[in-house]
Design a protein around this motif. Sequence first.
Motif, mmCIF file in Angstrom:
data_model
loop_
_atom_site.group_PDB
_atom_site.id
_atom_site.type_symbol
_atom_site.label_atom_id
_atom_site.label_comp_id
_atom_site.label_asym_id
_atom_site.label_seq_id
_atom_site.Cartn_x
_atom_site.Cartn_y
_atom_site.Cartn_z
ATOM 1 N N ILE A 26 -33.813 -22.943 -20.467
ATOM 2 C CA ILE A 26 -34.612 -21.753 -20.153
ATOM 3 C C ILE A 26 -33.782 -20.727 -19.386
ATOM 4 O O ILE A 26 -33.896 -19.527 -19.628
ATOM 5 N N ILE A 27 -32.912 -21.190 -18.488
ATOM 6 C CA ILE A 27 -32.031 -20.275 -17.757
ATOM 7 C C ILE A 27 -31.153 -19.505 -18.744
ATOM 8 O O ILE A 27 -30.999 -18.291 -18.643
ATOM 9 N N SER A 28 -30.590 -20.210 -19.733
ATOM 10 C CA SER A 28 -29.725 -19.521 -20.702
ATOM 11 C C SER A 28 -30.537 -18.612 -21.619
ATOM 12 O O SER A 28 -30.083 -17.525 -21.974
ATOM 13 N N GLU A 29 -31.752 -19.021 -22.007
ATOM 14 C CA GLU A 29 -32.602 -18.182 -22.859
ATOM 15 C C GLU A 29 -32.957 -16.873 -22.166
ATOM 16 O O GLU A 29 -32.977 -15.812 -22.782
ATOM 17 N N LEU A 30 -33.282 -16.967 -20.862
ATOM 18 C CA LEU A 30 -33.690 -15.778 -20.122
ATOM 19 C C LEU A 30 -32.510 -14.988 -19.576
ATOM 20 O O LEU A 30 -32.699 -13.885 -19.077
ATOM 21 N N ASP B 200 -33.827 -14.646 -10.036
ATOM 22 C CA ASP B 200 -34.510 -14.874 -11.311
ATOM 23 C C ASP B 200 -35.362 -16.147 -11.308
ATOM 24 O O ASP B 200 -35.921 -16.514 -12.337
ATOM 25 N N MET B 201 -35.445 -16.802 -10.180
ATOM 26 C CA MET B 201 -36.151 -18.078 -10.118
ATOM 27 C C MET B 201 -37.620 -17.942 -10.527
ATOM 28 O O MET B 201 -38.159 -18.811 -11.211
ATOM 29 N N GLY B 202 -38.271 -16.883 -10.110
ATOM 30 C CA GLY B 202 -39.681 -16.676 -10.456
ATOM 31 C C GLY B 202 -39.894 -16.585 -11.952
ATOM 32 O O GLY B 202 -40.836 -17.168 -12.495
ATOM 33 N N LYS B 203 -39.007 -15.855 -12.631
ATOM 34 C CA LYS B 203 -39.093 -15.727 -14.092
ATOM 35 C C LYS B 203 -38.940 -17.095 -14.760
ATOM 36 O O LYS B 203 -39.687 -17.452 -15.662
ATOM 37 N N VAL B 204 -37.951 -17.846 -14.287
ATOM 38 C CA VAL B 204 -37.659 -19.150 -14.893
ATOM 39 C C VAL B 204 -38.826 -20.109 -14.644
ATOM 40 O O VAL B 204 -39.263 -20.809 -15.561
ATOM 41 N N MET B 205 -39.349 -20.108 -13.417
ATOM 42 C CA MET B 205 -40.486 -20.984 -13.094
ATOM 43 C C MET B 205 -41.695 -20.628 -13.945
ATOM 44 O O MET B 205 -42.396 -21.514 -14.442
ATOM 45 N N GLY B 206 -41.941 -19.333 -14.119
ATOM 46 C CA GLY B 206 -43.066 -18.899 -14.945
ATOM 47 C C GLY B 206 -42.950 -19.400 -16.368
ATOM 48 O O GLY B 206 -43.921 -19.876 -16.965
#
Length: 153
Positions: free
Chosen positions: A111-115, A122-128
Amino acid sequence: MSLKETIETEYKNALKSKDKSKISTYRLILSSIKDLDISNRSGPNKKETDDEDIKKLLKKMVKQRAESIDIYKKNNRADLLEVEQNEYDILTSFLPKQLSGEDTKKICEKIISELGAGSIKDMGKVMGELKKQHADEIDFSKAGSLLKELLNK
Protein backbone atom coordinates in the motif's frame (compact mmCIF):
# COMPACT_ATOMS: atom_id res chain seq x y z
CA MET A 1 -26.89 -17.64 10.88
CA SER A 2 -26.09 -14.21 12.30
CA LEU A 3 -23.23 -13.62 14.71
CA LYS A 4 -25.66 -12.99 17.57
CA GLU A 5 -27.45 -16.30 16.90
CA THR A 6 -24.10 -18.11 16.80
CA ILE A 7 -23.13 -16.64 20.18
CA GLU A 8 -26.52 -17.57 21.66
CA THR A 9 -26.12 -21.15 20.39
CA GLU A 10 -22.64 -21.39 21.92
CA TYR A 11 -24.07 -20.01 25.18
CA LYS A 12 -26.74 -22.72 25.23
CA ASN A 13 -24.09 -25.39 24.57
CA ALA A 14 -21.98 -24.02 27.44
CA LEU A 15 -25.02 -24.17 29.74
CA LYS A 16 -25.59 -27.81 28.78
CA SER A 17 -21.95 -28.70 29.39
CA LYS A 18 -21.88 -26.64 32.63
CA ASP A 19 -18.64 -24.90 31.65
CA LYS A 20 -18.65 -21.98 34.10
CA SER A 21 -15.92 -19.91 32.44
CA LYS A 22 -17.63 -20.11 29.04
CA ILE A 23 -21.05 -19.39 30.54
CA SER A 24 -19.83 -16.20 32.22
CA THR A 25 -18.03 -15.02 29.08
CA TYR A 26 -21.05 -15.65 26.84
CA ARG A 27 -23.29 -13.86 29.32
CA LEU A 28 -20.89 -10.93 29.25
CA ILE A 29 -20.97 -10.86 25.44
CA LEU A 30 -24.75 -11.18 25.23
CA SER A 31 -25.33 -8.44 27.79
CA SER A 32 -22.98 -6.15 25.86
CA ILE A 33 -24.89 -6.93 22.67
CA LYS A 34 -28.16 -6.15 24.45
CA ASP A 35 -26.72 -2.80 25.61
CA LEU A 36 -25.68 -2.12 22.02
CA ASP A 37 -29.21 -2.98 20.82
CA ILE A 38 -30.70 -0.54 23.31
CA SER A 39 -28.33 2.27 22.37
CA ASN A 40 -28.96 1.65 18.65
CA ARG A 41 -32.74 1.79 19.12
CA SER A 42 -32.78 4.85 21.36
CA GLY A 43 -30.87 7.54 19.62
CA PRO A 44 -31.29 10.00 16.85
CA ASN A 45 -29.94 7.42 14.37
CA LYS A 46 -32.19 4.44 15.09
CA LYS A 47 -31.08 1.22 13.44
CA GLU A 48 -30.95 -2.51 13.90
CA THR A 49 -27.80 -4.01 15.36
CA ASP A 50 -26.01 -5.96 12.61
CA ASP A 51 -22.99 -8.26 12.49
CA GLU A 52 -20.63 -5.33 11.80
CA ASP A 53 -21.77 -3.60 15.02
CA ILE A 54 -21.22 -6.82 16.95
CA LYS A 55 -17.75 -7.28 15.40
CA LYS A 56 -16.79 -3.76 16.49
CA LEU A 57 -18.03 -4.54 20.00
CA LEU A 58 -16.08 -7.82 20.10
CA LYS A 59 -12.91 -6.08 18.86
CA LYS A 60 -13.25 -3.54 21.64
CA MET A 61 -13.70 -6.33 24.20
CA VAL A 62 -10.68 -8.20 22.78
CA LYS A 63 -8.56 -5.05 23.05
CA GLN A 64 -9.58 -4.64 26.70
CA ARG A 65 -8.67 -8.26 27.43
CA ALA A 66 -5.29 -7.90 25.69
CA GLU A 67 -4.45 -4.85 27.82
CA SER A 68 -5.48 -6.70 30.98
CA ILE A 69 -3.40 -9.72 29.99
CA ASP A 70 -0.31 -7.52 29.61
CA ILE A 71 -0.88 -5.94 33.02
CA TYR A 72 -1.41 -9.31 34.70
CA LYS A 73 1.74 -10.71 33.11
CA LYS A 74 3.79 -7.76 34.37
CA ASN A 75 2.39 -8.16 37.89
CA ASN A 76 2.68 -11.98 37.99
CA ARG A 77 -1.04 -12.55 38.57
CA ALA A 78 -1.43 -16.02 37.03
CA ASP A 79 -4.91 -16.50 38.55
CA LEU A 80 -6.35 -13.41 36.85
CA LEU A 81 -4.29 -13.96 33.72
CA GLU A 82 -5.91 -17.35 33.11
CA VAL A 83 -9.45 -15.91 33.35
CA GLU A 84 -8.64 -13.05 30.96
CA GLN A 85 -6.88 -15.41 28.54
CA ASN A 86 -9.95 -17.69 28.43
CA GLU A 87 -12.21 -14.71 27.73
CA TYR A 88 -9.78 -13.46 25.07
CA ASP A 89 -9.76 -16.86 23.34
CA ILE A 90 -13.57 -17.07 23.31
CA LEU A 91 -13.97 -13.51 22.02
CA THR A 92 -11.43 -13.95 19.22
CA SER A 93 -13.15 -17.16 18.07
CA PHE A 94 -16.04 -15.02 16.78
CA LEU A 95 -13.82 -12.63 14.83
CA PRO A 96 -12.11 -13.24 11.48
CA LYS A 97 -8.57 -14.56 11.78
CA GLN A 98 -5.92 -11.84 11.97
CA LEU A 99 -3.05 -11.85 9.50
CA SER A 100 0.43 -12.69 10.74
CA GLY A 101 3.02 -9.97 11.30
CA GLU A 102 4.85 -10.93 8.12
CA ASP A 103 1.68 -10.79 5.98
CA THR A 104 0.73 -7.46 7.56
CA LYS A 105 4.17 -6.07 6.70
CA LYS A 106 3.82 -7.20 3.07
CA ILE A 107 0.40 -5.54 2.77
CA CYS A 108 1.71 -2.33 4.39
CA GLU A 109 4.67 -2.22 2.00
CA LYS A 110 2.38 -2.82 -0.98
CA ILE A 111 0.00 0.00 0.00
CA ILE A 112 2.91 2.37 0.73
CA SER A 113 4.28 1.77 -2.78
CA GLU A 114 0.81 2.04 -4.40
CA LEU A 115 0.16 5.39 -2.73
CA GLY A 116 3.71 6.62 -3.18
CA ALA A 117 3.95 7.37 0.55
CA GLY A 118 7.41 8.55 1.48
CA SER A 119 7.25 9.99 4.96
CA ILE A 120 5.46 9.77 8.27
CA LYS A 121 3.17 12.58 7.05
CA ASP A 122 1.51 10.04 4.74
CA MET A 123 0.63 7.67 7.57
CA GLY A 124 -3.02 8.79 7.69
CA LYS A 125 -3.49 8.07 3.98
CA VAL A 126 -1.90 4.63 4.32
CA MET A 127 -3.94 3.77 7.43
CA GLY A 128 -7.14 4.84 5.69
CA GLU A 129 -6.39 2.61 2.74
CA LEU A 130 -5.50 -0.30 5.04
CA LYS A 131 -8.81 0.07 6.85
CA LYS A 132 -10.67 0.20 3.54
CA GLN A 133 -9.06 -2.93 2.15
CA HIS A 134 -8.32 -5.08 5.21
CA ALA A 135 -10.59 -3.90 8.05
CA ASP A 136 -11.21 -7.32 9.62
CA GLU A 137 -7.86 -8.96 8.91
CA ILE A 138 -5.29 -6.59 10.41
CA ASP A 139 -4.52 -5.67 14.01
CA PHE A 140 -4.21 -1.90 13.60
CA SER A 141 -2.23 -1.35 16.78
CA LYS A 142 0.54 -3.53 15.33
CA ALA A 143 0.07 -2.06 11.85
CA GLY A 144 0.52 1.48 13.23
CA SER A 145 3.92 0.76 14.74
CA LEU A 146 4.92 -1.17 11.63
CA LEU A 147 3.93 1.76 9.39
CA LYS A 148 5.92 4.22 11.51
CA GLU A 149 8.96 1.98 11.13
CA LEU A 150 8.49 1.62 7.36
CA LEU A 151 7.76 5.30 6.71
CA ASN A 152 10.73 6.54 8.80
CA LYS A 153 13.27 4.69 6.65
